[in-house]
Enzyme design. Structure first.
Site, short mmCIF file in Angstrom:
data_model
loop_
_atom_site.label_atom_id
_atom_site.label_comp_id
_atom_site.label_asym_id
_atom_site.label_seq_id
_atom_site.Cartn_x
_atom_site.Cartn_y
_atom_site.Cartn_z
N ASP A 36 -10.53 -1.07 -6.16
CA ASP A 36 -11.98 -0.91 -6.22
C ASP A 36 -12.38 0.20 -7.18
OD1 ASP A 36 -11.97 -2.77 -4.21
OD2 ASP A 36 -12.91 -1.49 -2.69
N HIS A 87 -18.48 -5.59 -7.44
CA HIS A 87 -18.50 -4.43 -6.53
C HIS A 87 -19.84 -3.71 -6.64
CE1 HIS A 87 -16.36 -1.93 -3.74
NE2 HIS A 87 -16.32 -0.87 -4.52
N HIS A 91 -22.34 0.90 -7.31
CA HIS A 91 -21.60 1.33 -6.12
C HIS A 91 -22.53 1.74 -4.98
CE1 HIS A 91 -18.33 3.44 -3.83
NE2 HIS A 91 -17.61 2.47 -4.39
N HIS A 177 -7.71 2.30 -4.98
CA HIS A 177 -8.85 2.59 -5.84
C HIS A 177 -8.37 3.11 -7.19
CE1 HIS A 177 -10.55 2.60 -1.81
NE2 HIS A 177 -11.73 2.38 -2.36
#
Length: 224
Positions: A36, A87, A91, A177
Site C-alpha cells: 500500500d 487506494h 489516502h 507498505h
C-alpha cells in the site's frame, strides 16, 4: 503501556464484512502479497528488486497522487508484471470523510491510473458501509488476512517478522507498505518473508486486476 496490535484479521470482523475480500480460498501453496501507499522513489524500486530476486508477483494499491508524481516508477510496476489497485487519490480515511468526497477521491484515482483495475483497498482499512455499498458495484474491496504492522514505530522489525510468519498460510492476503514510514520494518521483513516461504515451496502471485464483481474474487482468481 504498549498497545495491542492485531496482526491477523479476526473471524468476527471478516464475518461481519463478508462482501470484502480477506483471503483467497486455495489448495495450493500460494501467498498474495500486497503493498500500500506507493509508488515512492527508492522504496518501491527496492521492493521490486526483492520481488524479482524471488520471482514473486504482488499487488500494489497505489495512491493516485503518487502515481502522478512518479509515473516512471509506476510504469515499472506494470512492466514487471505486478497487479495494480486503487487506494484513493489522497489516502483518505473513510471514517473521517463524508461519503461524496470519498467517492470523488476514489474516482479521481481511477481516472489517472493508466491501467484498468477493479481492485480497491480503503486506506487504513477504514471505510463506512455507506461508502462501501455503491463501490461494491464496481470494485472488489480487498482487505487482508495478515497485517505486518510495518508502519508502526513501536513495533520492532523482529516482532513484525515473527507475527507475519506465524499467521501467514496458503491463500493469505498479506499487507506491507512501500512507504518511507514503513521502511525500517518493511525492509527487514520482506526479504526474510520471501526467503522463508520460498524455501517451504510457496509461490507469490498477484491478484487479478479485473474480475467481474458478480463473482467472488476467490472463485475467479485465474480470470484476467
Amino acid at each position: 503501556m504498549i498497545p495491542l496490535f492485531v496482526h491477523k484479521s479476526p473471524r468476527l470482523l471478516k464475518a461481519f464484512y463478508t462482501p470484502f475480500v480477506w483471503n483467497i480460498s486455495t489448495d495450493e501453496n500460494i501467498i498474495y502479497l500486497t503493498f500500500d501507499d506507493g509508488p515512492i522513489p527508492d522504496v518501491t524500486e527496492w521492493v521490486l528488486e526483492q520481488l524479482d530476486h524471488f520471482d514473486a508477483k504482488a499487488t500494489f494499491f497505489c495512491i493516485g497522487d503518487n502515481v502522478l508524481k512518479y509515473p516512471d516508477i509506476f510504469s515499472q510496476l506494470v512492466v514487471n508484471g505486478h497487479s495494480i489497485g486503487n487506494h484513493t487519490h489522497n489516502h483518505l480515511n473513510g471514517w473521517k470523510t463524508d461519503d461524496s468526497t470519498y467517492w470523488q477521491n476514489v474516482a479521481q484515482c481511477q481516472e489517472i491510473l493508466p491501467v484498468k483495475t477493479n481492485l480497491f483497498r480503503p486506506p487504513y482499512g477504514r471505510i463506512k458501509l455507506s461508502q462501501a455499498k455503491p463501490l461494491l458495484n464496481d470494485y472488489h474491496i480487498v482487505m487482508w488476512e495478515v497485517l505486518t504492522g510495518d508502519f508502526e514505530k513501536y513495533l520492532s522489525p523482529e516482532h513484525c517478522l515473527e507475527k507475519t510468519l506465524k499467521h501467514t498460510q496458503a491463500g493469505s492476503i498479506v499487507v506491507m507498505h512501500d512507504s518511507l514510514k514503513a521502511w525500517r520494518n518493511m525492509s527487514y521483513v520482506l526479504p526474510r518473508f520471501l526467503e522463508h516461504f520460498s524455501a517451504l515451496g510457496y509461490r507469490f502471485e498477484a491478484l487479478p486486476q479485473q474480475v467481474s464483481v458478480e463473482f467472488k474474487l476467490g472463485e475467479a482468481i485465474k480470470v484476467y
